[in-house]
Motif scaffolding. Structure first.
Motif, PDB file in Angstrom:
ATOM      1  N   LEU A  42       4.452  10.016  -0.190  1.00  0.00           N
ATOM      2  CA  LEU A  42       4.422  10.991   0.896  1.00  0.00           C
ATOM      3  C   LEU A  42       3.122  10.879   1.686  1.00  0.00           C
ATOM      4  N   GLU A  43       2.005  10.809   0.961  1.00  0.00           N
ATOM      5  CA  GLU A  43       0.722  10.677   1.648  1.00  0.00           C
ATOM      6  C   GLU A  43       0.679   9.383   2.464  1.00  0.00           C
ATOM      7  N   ALA A  44       1.066   8.279   1.857  1.00  0.00           N
ATOM      8  CA  ALA A  44       0.991   6.983   2.535  1.00  0.00           C
ATOM      9  C   ALA A  44       1.898   6.932   3.764  1.00  0.00           C
ATOM     10  N   TYR A  45       3.116   7.445   3.641  1.00  0.00           N
ATOM     11  CA  TYR A  45       4.024   7.439   4.796  1.00  0.00           C
ATOM     12  C   TYR A  45       3.554   8.393   5.885  1.00  0.00           C
ATOM     13  N   ARG A  46       3.045   9.549   5.507  1.00  0.00           N
ATOM     14  CA  ARG A  46       2.597  10.526   6.508  1.00  0.00           C
ATOM     15  C   ARG A  46       1.364  10.043   7.272  1.00  0.00           C
ATOM     16  N   GLN A  47       0.521   9.268   6.612  1.00  0.00           N
ATOM     17  CA  GLN A  47      -0.759   8.878   7.206  1.00  0.00           C
ATOM     18  C   GLN A  47      -0.833   7.411   7.635  1.00  0.00           C
ATOM     19  N   GLU A  48       0.220   6.640   7.428  1.00  0.00           N
ATOM     20  CA  GLU A  48       0.144   5.202   7.705  1.00  0.00           C
ATOM     21  C   GLU A  48      -0.167   4.863   9.160  1.00  0.00           C
ATOM     22  N   LYS A  49       0.246   5.700  10.090  1.00  0.00           N
ATOM     23  CA  LYS A  49      -0.007   5.429  11.516  1.00  0.00           C
ATOM     24  C   LYS A  49      -1.405   5.842  11.948  1.00  0.00           C
ATOM     25  N   ASN A  50      -2.064   6.617  11.132  1.00  0.00           N
ATOM     26  CA  ASN A  50      -3.438   7.040  11.417  1.00  0.00           C
ATOM     27  C   ASN A  50      -4.383   5.979  10.844  1.00  0.00           C
ATOM     28  N   LEU A  51      -4.751   5.023  11.666  1.00  0.00           N
ATOM     29  CA  LEU A  51      -5.552   3.890  11.185  1.00  0.00           C
ATOM     30  C   LEU A  51      -6.989   4.287  10.845  1.00  0.00           C
ATOM     31  N   GLU A  52      -7.390   5.511  11.175  1.00  0.00           N
ATOM     32  CA  GLU A  52      -8.718   6.021  10.836  1.00  0.00           C
ATOM     33  C   GLU A  52      -8.686   6.883   9.573  1.00  0.00           C
ATOM     34  N   TYR A  53      -7.517   7.089   9.028  1.00  0.00           N
ATOM     35  CA  TYR A  53      -7.338   8.025   7.914  1.00  0.00           C
ATOM     36  C   TYR A  53      -8.252   7.742   6.726  1.00  0.00           C
ATOM     37  N   LEU A  54      -8.356   6.516   6.327  1.00  0.00           N
ATOM     38  CA  LEU A  54      -9.143   6.198   5.128  1.00  0.00           C
ATOM     39  C   LEU A  54     -10.642   6.441   5.314  1.00  0.00           C
ATOM     40  N   LYS A  55     -11.088   6.498   6.537  1.00  0.00           N
ATOM     41  CA  LYS A  55     -12.514   6.764   6.792  1.00  0.00           C
ATOM     42  C   LYS A  55     -12.895   8.204   6.460  1.00  0.00           C
ATOM     43  N   ASN A  56     -11.929   9.120   6.591  1.00  0.00           N
ATOM     44  CA  ASN A  56     -12.211  10.540   6.388  1.00  0.00           C
ATOM     45  C   ASN A  56     -11.335  11.192   5.321  1.00  0.00           C
ATOM     46  N   ARG A  57     -10.596  10.398   4.605  1.00  0.00           N
ATOM     47  CA  ARG A  57      -9.653  10.926   3.622  1.00  0.00           C
ATOM     48  C   ARG A  57     -10.387  11.666   2.506  1.00  0.00           C
ATOM     49  N   PRO A  58      -9.962  12.911   2.226  1.00  0.00           N
ATOM     50  CA  PRO A  58     -10.578  13.650   1.116  1.00  0.00           C
ATOM     51  C   PRO A  58     -10.204  13.028  -0.238  1.00  0.00           C
ATOM     52  N   PHE A  59     -11.064  13.238  -1.200  1.00  0.00           N
ATOM     53  CA  PHE A  59     -10.829  12.760  -2.561  1.00  0.00           C
ATOM     54  C   PHE A  59      -9.557  13.405  -3.114  1.00  0.00           C
ATOM     55  N   TRP A  60      -8.706  12.611  -3.733  1.00  0.00           N
ATOM     56  CA  TRP A  60      -7.439  13.050  -4.318  1.00  0.00           C
ATOM     57  C   TRP A  60      -6.558  13.759  -3.297  1.00  0.00           C
ATOM     58  N   ALA A  61      -6.528  13.256  -2.099  1.00  0.00           N
ATOM     59  CA  ALA A  61      -5.743  13.861  -1.016  1.00  0.00           C
ATOM     60  C   ALA A  61      -4.243  13.885  -1.321  1.00  0.00           C
ATOM     61  N   PHE A  62      -3.780  12.988  -2.181  1.00  0.00           N
ATOM     62  CA  PHE A  62      -2.359  12.950  -2.514  1.00  0.00           C
ATOM     63  C   PHE A  62      -1.881  14.248  -3.152  1.00  0.00           C
ATOM     64  N   LEU A  63      -2.806  15.025  -3.740  1.00  0.00           N
ATOM     65  CA  LEU A  63      -2.411  16.267  -4.416  1.00  0.00           C
ATOM     66  C   LEU A  63      -1.759  17.270  -3.467  1.00  0.00           C
ATOM     67  N   LYS A  64      -2.171  17.254  -2.218  1.00  0.00           N
ATOM     68  CA  LYS A  64      -1.568  18.202  -1.278  1.00  0.00           C
ATOM     69  C   LYS A  64      -0.114  17.846  -0.967  1.00  0.00           C
ATOM     70  N   TYR A  65       0.309  16.657  -1.332  1.00  0.00           N
ATOM     71  CA  TYR A  65       1.690  16.226  -1.117  1.00  0.00           C
ATOM     72  C   TYR A  65       2.556  16.379  -2.385  1.00  0.00           C
ATOM     73  N   LEU A  66       1.956  16.841  -3.441  1.00  0.00           N
ATOM     74  CA  LEU A  66       2.654  16.949  -4.718  1.00  0.00           C
ATOM     75  C   LEU A  66       3.848  17.898  -4.649  1.00  0.00           C
ATOM     76  N   ARG A  67       3.735  18.958  -3.888  1.00  0.00           N
ATOM     77  CA  ARG A  67       4.805  19.947  -3.811  1.00  0.00           C
ATOM     78  C   ARG A  67       5.722  19.745  -2.611  1.00  0.00           C
ATOM     79  N   ARG A  68       5.382  18.825  -1.730  1.00  0.00           N
ATOM     80  CA  ARG A  68       6.197  18.608  -0.527  1.00  0.00           C
ATOM     81  C   ARG A  68       7.370  17.694  -0.837  1.00  0.00           C
ATOM     82  N   HIS A  69       8.513  18.099  -0.395  1.00  0.00           N
ATOM     83  CA  HIS A  69       9.736  17.312  -0.619  1.00  0.00           C
ATOM     84  C   HIS A  69      10.544  17.380   0.658  1.00  0.00           C
ATOM     85  N   ASP A  70      10.300  16.464   1.556  1.00  0.00           N
ATOM     86  CA  ASP A  70      10.987  16.590   2.828  1.00  0.00           C
ATOM     87  C   ASP A  70      11.485  15.272   3.424  1.00  0.00           C
ATOM     88  N   PHE A  71      11.865  14.355   2.591  1.00  0.00           N
ATOM     89  CA  PHE A  71      12.495  13.127   3.102  1.00  0.00           C
ATOM     90  C   PHE A  71      13.955  13.162   2.743  1.00  0.00           C
TER      91      PHE A  71
END
Length: 112
Positions: A83-112
């Motif tokens: 979820l994190e990778a698909y949501r942020q893949e188009k943001n080519l600057e994402y990894l420069k500012n990505r918070p530590f363990w950012a995937f956790l905010k996607y743990l409860r999201r189920h929307d595909f």
């Protein structure tokens, strides 16, 4: 390190990230900045979880999602790491500012 191997990437997928390598099914994918960004997000996730625990968590969450959705593709797309990778893949600057363990905010999201 990006390597091309149509034999190491499972059928139905274009790439596979296995720290420290990104395996691509086709050489042309090396030029796809969005796709490469997606795979680099996975590299970051793997590093954060010290690699081995990442794979354990990934498989465990996939099994949980498979029970939940009963469809392989839906289960895969709803893993927090994906979820994190698909949501942020188009943001080519994402990894420069990505918070530590950012995937956790996607743990409860189920929307595909």
């Amino acid at each position: 390190m990006i390597l091309v191997s149509k034999y190491l990437v499972p059928k139905g997928y274009l790439g596979l990230t296995f720290f420290p390598f990104v395996f691509l099914k086709k050489k042309t994918l090396k030029q796809d900045a969005v796709f490469i960004n997606h795979e680099r997000i996975h590299l970051k996730q793997q590093l954060e979880l010290l690699v081995i625990p990442f794979y354990f968590w990934y498989v465990l969450e996939f099994v949980f999602r498979l029970i939940q959705y009963k469809k392989w593709h839906l289960a895969y797309r709803n893993i927090s790491f994906e979820l994190e990778a698909y949501r942020q893949e188009k943001n080519l600057e994402y990894l420069k500012n990505r918070p530590f363990w950012a995937f956790l905010k996607y743990l409860r999201r189920h929307d595909f």
